[in-house]
Scaffold this active site. Structure first.
Site, PDB file in Angstrom:
ATOM      1  N   ARG A 124      -2.860   6.437   1.078  1.00 25.21           N
ATOM      2  CA  ARG A 124      -3.369   7.670   1.671  1.00 25.21           C
ATOM      3  C   ARG A 124      -2.357   8.428   2.507  1.00 25.21           C
ATOM      4  NH1 ARG A 124      -8.331   4.984   4.546  1.00 25.21           N
ATOM      5  NH2 ARG A 124      -6.820   3.275   4.572  1.00 25.21           N
ATOM      6  N   ASP A 138      -6.786  -2.916  -7.199  1.00 26.81           N
ATOM      7  CA  ASP A 138      -7.475  -3.498  -6.047  1.00 26.81           C
ATOM      8  C   ASP A 138      -7.772  -4.957  -6.362  1.00 26.81           C
ATOM      9  OD1 ASP A 138      -9.072  -2.506  -3.397  1.00 26.81           O
ATOM     10  OD2 ASP A 138     -10.129  -4.157  -4.364  1.00 26.81           O
ATOM     11  N   ARG A 146      -6.465  11.634  -6.149  1.00 34.78           N
ATOM     12  CA  ARG A 146      -7.651  10.801  -6.000  1.00 34.78           C
ATOM     13  C   ARG A 146      -8.892  11.590  -5.595  1.00 34.78           C
ATOM     14  NH1 ARG A 146      -8.351   5.804  -3.901  1.00 34.78           N
ATOM     15  NH2 ARG A 146     -10.520   6.453  -4.083  1.00 34.78           N
ATOM     16  N   TYR A 192     -15.002 -12.486   0.293  1.00 35.72           N
ATOM     17  CA  TYR A 192     -15.783 -11.281  -0.024  1.00 35.72           C
ATOM     18  C   TYR A 192     -17.086 -11.638  -0.726  1.00 35.72           C
ATOM     19  CZ  TYR A 192     -12.075  -7.970   1.211  1.00 35.72           C
ATOM     20  OH  TYR A 192     -11.156  -7.230   1.894  1.00 35.72           O
ATOM     21  N   ARG A 200       0.833  -1.199   0.000  1.00 35.84           N
ATOM     22  CA  ARG A 200       0.000   0.000   0.000  1.00 35.84           C
ATOM     23  C   ARG A 200       0.870   1.252   0.000  1.00 35.84           C
ATOM     24  NH1 ARG A 200      -3.577  -0.273   4.659  1.00 35.84           N
ATOM     25  NH2 ARG A 200      -4.403  -2.197   3.791  1.00 35.84           N
TER      26      ARG A 200
END
Length: 375
Positions: A65, A110, A74, A185, A61
């Protein structure tokens, strides 16, 4: 950071065995002159257990962020939309390479991208994660899951081609989600702490479970093949939730499908990573990866003894990066010392970069890893 254009050699394809939807293909890739030079990068050499001038480092990652430039790029753009825009994918992937000087870039994407591309109705909700509109419950639901065609993810191939042209000899890592994590998921309908519905299907309807995972293995293998054909230098298979399983259950319900994915991707180093998988490291190594990723819970010297001569990746606790620098430095040196017990060590975190991490600390970690004594 200087970038040099790289030419991507065309692939050679070999027939594989037959999957539930027909023949599966294993793809091997000849080395061009430029890929030969890239193979001397510390990252790829460490993946292969070859001598390196310093341990290579990248961060899971790492395009995330914690970077203000990432947040600006983004702003107002949803995750799936961002993953479908090659120009934006290229920019977000390059940002941490420019800022930190890491030894490898990882494609901004992703793990649910191939599911959405294959027609699964899902969204990635901020602060929640992937949410599936119609969770899988039975054989009829599995039958609705269609194969992934390369053209379904042509935007991914385009992004990879843009990136390899920019990165030159800096390796680009492609990735995908492992069948178990994707199945979780799809069955749970979103993230889960207990994976209760997943395990209920796994235990209660094993044939449905294996049919689901076989289809997901084919989707995942196809997604990785698109990335490798476009020029990625290595791949990582994320099995984020496999740590919820015992070794017995992992070997029975998960290992055959992860193994099929990793066997289908040949010619580039393969990394296999999960969270909370200390009890599964030996089995995960048997799935066929060249490098086994280790989270922060298991020391790398212990992990090295469990993965049967494979290289390891990891494993600084991401939370350590929030501590004072003298603590960070001591922990980085400890991880490096433990990593020397493996034939190859790729320095990384034990999971993804936390959004509140100071980017300057990440840059200092890269500098420390690059200059710390090898012995």
């Amino acid at each position: 950071m200087a970038y040099r254009a790289r030419e991507v050699a065309p692939p050679r394809r070999q027939s594989g065995d037959v999957g539930p939807w027909g023949p599966m293909t294993t793809t091997t890739f000849p080395e061009s002159d430029d890929s030969s030079r890239a193979s001397d990068s510390p990252f790829l050499r460490a993946c292969r257990g070859q001598p390196v001038p310093y341990p290579p480092v990248w961060f899971m990652r790492q395009a995330g962020r914690s970077l203000p430039e990432y947040r600006r790029a983004r702003a107002g753009i949803g995750m799936l939309e961002a993953c479908r825009r090659p120009d934006l994918v290229c920019e977000l992937t390059l940002q941490p390479v420019r800022r930190h000087g890491v030894d490898a870039a990882i494609l901004f994407s992703d793990i649910v991208v191939p599911l959405a591309a294959a027609g699964v109705d899902l969204e990635i909700r901020p602060g929640v994660g992937p949410v599936v509109a119609e969770p899988i419950r039975d054989a009829a639901d599995v039958a609705r899951l269609r194969p992934l065609a390369p053209t379904d993810v042509d935007y991914v191939a385009e992004a990879v081609r843009l990136l390899v042209a920019e990165l030159g000899a800096t390796p680009l890592i492609g990735f995908a989600g492992a069948p178990f994590t994707l199945a979780s998921y799809l069955v749970e309908g979103g993230p889960s702490r207990t994976h209760a519905k997943t395990k209920a299907l796994m235990y209660g309807a094993p044939q449905v479970w294996h049919d689901l995972c076989a289809r997901l293995a084919e989707i995942t293998a196809g997604f990785l093949a698109v990335q490798v054909a476009a020029g990625v230098a290595a791949v990582q298979l994320f099995d984020s939730w496999a740590g919820a399983l015992s070794e017995v259950d992992y070997r029975r319900y998960v290992l055959p499908h992860s193994k099929r994915v990793l066997e289908a991707v040949a010619g580039v180093p393969r990394i296999h990573f999960g969270v909370g998988t200390g009890q599964l490291l030996t089995a995960m190594g048997e799935a066929g990866a060249d490098v086994v990723g280790v989270d922060w819970r298991t020391p790398l010297d212990v992990a090295a003894s469990r993965v049967n001569g494979r290289a390891v990746q990891g494993n600084l606790d991401p939370c350590v990066l929030l501590a004072p620098w003298h603590v960070v430095e001591a922990e980085v040196r400890r991880v490096l010392a433990e990593g020397r017990h493996a034939p190859g060590h790729v320095f990384n975190l034990g999971h993804g970069v936390l959004p509140e991490t100071d980017p300057g600390v990440l840059t200092r970690v890269v500098e420390l890893v690059h200059t710390a004594p090898m012995r």
